[in-house]
Design a protein around this motif. Structure first.
Motif: not given
Length: 292
Positions: A134-158
């Motif tokens: 909602g702020f000017e500094s926000f960039h949609w690529a932040a969702f890609l970084s969240l995807g990085t963390a989610v995939c890494a979490g699933l990787y750690m569980i496996e």
């Protein structure tokens, strides 16, 4: 502890190399080269030692899923660093322990108490401080970084599921080989050659940093308890911030560090609670007196 610090420095080398290369090369090509180099090193070092046992897995489906999650994490990350400072991507990636904790409920059948749920919620609040939607500094690529963390979490569980099932060398083999094979056709269709000597150096060495970082990480966890060295992972914010400033002139604002502090604090608390609960379980087991 020193080995872990060396490992996270290598991981900073991966991200810094990727951020430089994706300015002129397709991210999927950079990911392909990263895993191809990793795969070649694994084969050269481990095939003479293990022989055919290197690729003999007792759980090939889990190895495939683990490799897919690691690849997904890499692709999300390499695309995100094209648009975001390294300190920002690192801060969001620090939600990894929170994702592992949350995902362990449906996937591993573990129980997570109220305190850890509060820590998870607070941690994601820290992410909101970093990305400031909602702020000017926000960039949609932040969702890609969240995807990085989610995939890494699933990787750690496996990785947890495969502990004691396949050798570390076998896990490295599958992670590198499957990722290389899965994205090779897409990378070759978009192939572009590096243009400068520095591009070539990073192009060739990025796979080495990946292999070395994972090797050092594996050895570190073998030599010291996870409860001792796991919190040191958050020190990666230091070399990531320095690399972003020195090589890309990225200057994260104060809110990135505030949000990162919230995320790190939440992750450390989750680690602390897991350590306390593990001690309680161990104490209860030692107090059980076997019946005659």
């Amino acid at each position: 502890m020193l080995l872990l610090v060396a490992a996270i420095t290598c991981f900073t080398g991966i991200d810094s190399s990727a951020k430089w290369l994706v300015q002129t090369l397709p991210p999927i090509e950079v990911a392909f080269v990263r895993y191809l180099g990793h795969f070649v090193i694994v084969v050269v070092l481990f095939l003479p030692v293990y022989g055919s046992a290197l690729w003999k897995s007792k759980a090939p489906k889990r190895e495939f899923w683990r490799a897919a999650m690691l690849l997904g994490s890499t692709l999300f990350n390499f695309t995100a660093v094209q648009y975001l400072p390294l300190a920002t991507t690192a801060s969001i990636a620090f939600t990894l322990p929170l994702w592992v904790c949350a995902l362990s409920i449906p996937l591993l059948g573990e129980k997570v108490g109220l305190r850890r749920w509060v820590a998870i919620i607070v941690g994601f609040g820290g992410v909101l401080i970093v990305v400031r939607p909602g702020f000017e500094s926000f960039h949609w690529a932040a969702f890609l970084s969240l995807g990085t963390a989610v995939c890494a979490g699933l990787y750690m569980i496996e990785t947890r599921r495969l502990a004691g099932v396949d050798a570390t060398a076998t896990q490295q083999f599958y992670a590198a080989m499957l990722a290389t094979v899965m994205i090779a056709p897409f990378a070759l269709l978009q192939w572009e050659w590096p243009q400068t000597n520095l591009d070539w150096a990073l192009f060739i060495s990025i796979g080495f940093w990946g292999w070395l970082g994972h090797q050092l990480l594996t050895i570190a966890y073998r030599l010291a308890p996870a409860s001792t060295i796991a919190p040191l992972t958050y020190l990666q914010l230091i070399p990531m911030t320095l690399a972003g400033y020195l090589f890309f002139n990225d200057r994260p604002d104060i809110w990135v560090f505030v949000g990162a502090g919230v995320v790190v604090s939440s992750g450390v608390y989750v680690w602390y609670r897991e350590r306390v609960l593990a001690r309680q379980v161990k104490a209860s087991l030692t107090n059980i007196v076997p019946s005659p």
